[in-house]
Design a protein around this motif. Structure first.
Motif, mmCIF file in Angstrom:
data_model
loop_
_atom_site.group_PDB
_atom_site.id
_atom_site.type_symbol
_atom_site.label_atom_id
_atom_site.label_comp_id
_atom_site.label_asym_id
_atom_site.label_seq_id
_atom_site.Cartn_x
_atom_site.Cartn_y
_atom_site.Cartn_z
ATOM 1 N N ASN A 1 -20.906 7.130 -5.407
ATOM 2 C CA ASN A 1 -20.696 6.329 -6.602
ATOM 3 C C ASN A 1 -21.986 6.086 -7.374
ATOM 4 O O ASN A 1 -22.019 6.211 -8.596
ATOM 5 C CB ASN A 1 -20.053 4.998 -6.171
ATOM 6 N N LEU A 2 -23.063 5.759 -6.676
ATOM 7 C CA LEU A 2 -24.303 5.381 -7.354
ATOM 8 C C LEU A 2 -25.232 6.558 -7.643
ATOM 9 O O LEU A 2 -25.969 6.532 -8.623
ATOM 10 C CB LEU A 2 -25.054 4.337 -6.525
ATOM 11 N N PHE A 3 -25.195 7.571 -6.782
ATOM 12 C CA PHE A 3 -26.122 8.695 -6.947
ATOM 13 C C PHE A 3 -25.413 9.982 -7.362
ATOM 14 O O PHE A 3 -26.034 11.033 -7.415
ATOM 15 C CB PHE A 3 -26.913 8.923 -5.654
ATOM 16 N N HIS A 4 -24.114 9.884 -7.637
ATOM 17 C CA HIS A 4 -23.328 11.028 -8.108
ATOM 18 C C HIS A 4 -23.451 12.223 -7.156
ATOM 19 O O HIS A 4 -23.606 13.361 -7.587
ATOM 20 C CB HIS A 4 -23.723 11.412 -9.537
ATOM 21 N N LYS A 5 -23.386 11.920 -5.857
ATOM 22 C CA LYS A 5 -23.391 12.962 -4.831
ATOM 23 C C LYS A 5 -21.986 13.063 -4.269
ATOM 24 O O LYS A 5 -21.323 12.051 -4.049
ATOM 25 C CB LYS A 5 -24.358 12.606 -3.698
ATOM 26 N N ALA A 6 -21.542 14.255 -3.997
ATOM 27 C CA ALA A 6 -20.185 14.470 -3.489
ATOM 28 C C ALA A 6 -20.163 14.394 -1.956
ATOM 29 O O ALA A 6 -19.892 15.373 -1.278
ATOM 30 C CB ALA A 6 -19.661 15.811 -3.973
ATOM 31 N N VAL A 7 -20.447 13.206 -1.425
ATOM 32 C CA VAL A 7 -20.437 13.052 0.032
ATOM 33 C C VAL A 7 -19.210 12.300 0.526
ATOM 34 O O VAL A 7 -18.820 12.449 1.681
ATOM 35 C CB VAL A 7 -21.723 12.356 0.547
ATOM 36 N N TYR A 8 -18.580 11.509 -0.331
ATOM 37 C CA TYR A 8 -17.415 10.725 0.081
ATOM 38 C C TYR A 8 -16.162 11.583 0.057
ATOM 39 O O TYR A 8 -15.907 12.313 -0.895
ATOM 40 C CB TYR A 8 -17.225 9.525 -0.852
ATOM 41 N N LYS A 9 -15.397 11.464 1.121
ATOM 42 C CA LYS A 9 -14.098 12.129 1.210
ATOM 43 C C LYS A 9 -13.069 11.066 1.556
ATOM 44 O O LYS A 9 -13.128 10.462 2.613
ATOM 45 C CB LYS A 9 -14.135 13.221 2.256
ATOM 46 N N GLY A 10 -12.177 10.826 0.653
ATOM 47 C CA GLY A 10 -11.160 9.808 0.888
ATOM 48 C C GLY A 10 -10.534 9.365 -0.413
ATOM 49 O O GLY A 10 -10.900 9.835 -1.488
ATOM 50 N N ASN A 11 -9.570 8.463 -0.291
ATOM 51 C CA ASN A 11 -8.874 7.931 -1.451
ATOM 52 C C ASN A 11 -8.750 6.418 -1.276
ATOM 53 O O ASN A 11 -7.838 5.943 -0.594
ATOM 54 C CB ASN A 11 -7.498 8.580 -1.593
ATOM 55 N N PRO A 12 -9.669 5.645 -1.862
ATOM 56 C CA PRO A 12 -9.631 4.195 -1.672
ATOM 57 C C PRO A 12 -8.329 3.555 -2.150
ATOM 58 O O PRO A 12 -7.861 2.595 -1.553
ATOM 59 C CB PRO A 12 -10.808 3.676 -2.496
ATOM 60 N N ARG A 13 -7.753 4.093 -3.199
ATOM 61 C CA ARG A 13 -6.503 3.535 -3.726
ATOM 62 C C ARG A 13 -5.399 3.608 -2.681
ATOM 63 O O ARG A 13 -4.739 2.607 -2.391
ATOM 64 C CB ARG A 13 -6.097 4.278 -4.999
ATOM 65 N N ILE A 14 -5.220 4.779 -2.093
ATOM 66 C CA ILE A 14 -4.196 4.956 -1.059
ATOM 67 C C ILE A 14 -4.508 4.097 0.162
ATOM 68 O O ILE A 14 -3.622 3.464 0.731
ATOM 69 C CB ILE A 14 -4.072 6.445 -0.659
ATOM 70 N N ALA A 15 -5.773 4.041 0.555
ATOM 71 C CA ALA A 15 -6.167 3.226 1.718
ATOM 72 C C ALA A 15 -5.813 1.761 1.490
ATOM 73 O O ALA A 15 -5.310 1.085 2.407
ATOM 74 C CB ALA A 15 -7.657 3.394 1.992
ATOM 75 N N HIS A 16 -6.046 1.254 0.282
ATOM 76 C CA HIS A 16 -5.753 -0.153 0.005
ATOM 77 C C HIS A 16 -4.249 -0.412 -0.117
ATOM 78 O O HIS A 16 -3.769 -1.475 0.273
ATOM 79 C CB HIS A 16 -6.515 -0.621 -1.235
ATOM 80 N N ILE A 17 -3.511 0.536 -0.630
ATOM 81 C CA ILE A 17 -2.046 0.407 -0.674
ATOM 82 C C ILE A 17 -1.503 0.327 0.754
ATOM 83 O O ILE A 17 -0.649 -0.520 1.059
ATOM 84 C CB ILE A 17 -1.417 1.574 -1.459
ATOM 85 N N HIS A 18 -2.009 1.169 1.644
ATOM 86 C CA HIS A 18 -1.572 1.129 3.047
ATOM 87 C C HIS A 18 -1.980 -0.186 3.712
ATOM 88 O O HIS A 18 -1.205 -0.757 4.485
ATOM 89 C CB HIS A 18 -2.140 2.309 3.818
ATOM 90 N N MET A 19 -3.197 -0.640 3.415
ATOM 91 C CA MET A 19 -3.655 -1.903 3.987
ATOM 92 C C MET A 19 -2.754 -3.054 3.549
ATOM 93 O O MET A 19 -2.402 -3.916 4.347
ATOM 94 C CB MET A 19 -5.113 -2.161 3.582
ATOM 95 N N ASP A 20 -2.358 -3.069 2.292
ATOM 96 C CA ASP A 20 -1.454 -4.106 1.803
ATOM 97 C C ASP A 20 -0.130 -4.058 2.554
ATOM 98 O O ASP A 20 0.386 -5.094 2.984
ATOM 99 C CB ASP A 20 -1.234 -3.944 0.294
ATOM 100 N N ALA A 21 0.400 -2.864 2.741
ATOM 101 C CA ALA A 21 1.657 -2.723 3.484
ATOM 102 C C ALA A 21 1.479 -3.168 4.935
ATOM 103 O O ALA A 21 2.346 -3.855 5.495
ATOM 104 C CB ALA A 21 2.150 -1.280 3.412
ATOM 105 N N ASP A 22 0.362 -2.798 5.548
ATOM 106 C CA ASP A 22 0.093 -3.163 6.946
ATOM 107 C C ASP A 22 -0.097 -4.661 7.140
ATOM 108 O O ASP A 22 -0.009 -5.160 8.261
ATOM 109 C CB ASP A 22 -1.146 -2.435 7.471
ATOM 110 N N THR A 23 -0.396 -5.374 6.067
ATOM 111 C CA THR A 23 -0.595 -6.827 6.150
ATOM 112 C C THR A 23 0.538 -7.566 5.431
ATOM 113 O O THR A 23 0.343 -8.643 4.878
ATOM 114 C CB THR A 23 -1.975 -7.231 5.590
#
Length: 134
Positions: free
Chosen positions: A53-75
């Protein structure tokens, strides 16, 4: 005068300090502590995210939106906008205690945008009648 965020090590220190507070926070800690089972791996993933996010490097692999939707369902769909507000308060406080400068400000601004996006993703993916969704 404090220095700005300059590299992955700075991000790792920021993320570690921040999530130490999050885990102890009465308002939002239970969400994280219930869902995250491997904190070491999660911290590495979050460091990847903020480095990308800050250094514009392609090191992150994932989808925060989907992770948070699942977390909401899990809680049981108990995530509210106030929880994102508390997350933001802690994030800004931690950054302000450790860094100042252009990237520190970008980290705060990007988190503001991201928190809005993530909460809207959660809300829009709830079925009608669940946790205040008409």
């Amino acid at each position: 005068m404090m220095k700005d965020i300059q590299n992955r090590n700075d991000i790792s220190r920021l993320v570690s300090s921040f999530y130490e507070e999050v885990r102890e926070n009465e308002e939002i800690g239970p969400f994280f502590n219930r869902v995250i089972t491997d904190w070491e791996a999660h911290m590495e993933k979050l460091t990847d995210f903020w480095e990308s996010n800050l250094f514009h490097k392609a090191v992150y692999k994932g989808n925060p939106r989907i992770a948070h939707i699942h977390m909401d369902a899990d809680t049981d769909h108990t995530v509210e906008i106030k929880h994102f507000g508390e997350w933001m308060r802690l994030w800004i406080k931690t950054i302000d205690q450790m860094f100042q400068g252009e990237l520190a400000e970008r980290a705060k601004n990007n988190a503001r945008k991201m928190s809005t996006h993530l909460y809207l993703g959660i809300y829009m993916n709830r079925k009608p009648g669940i946790a205040g969704n008409p």
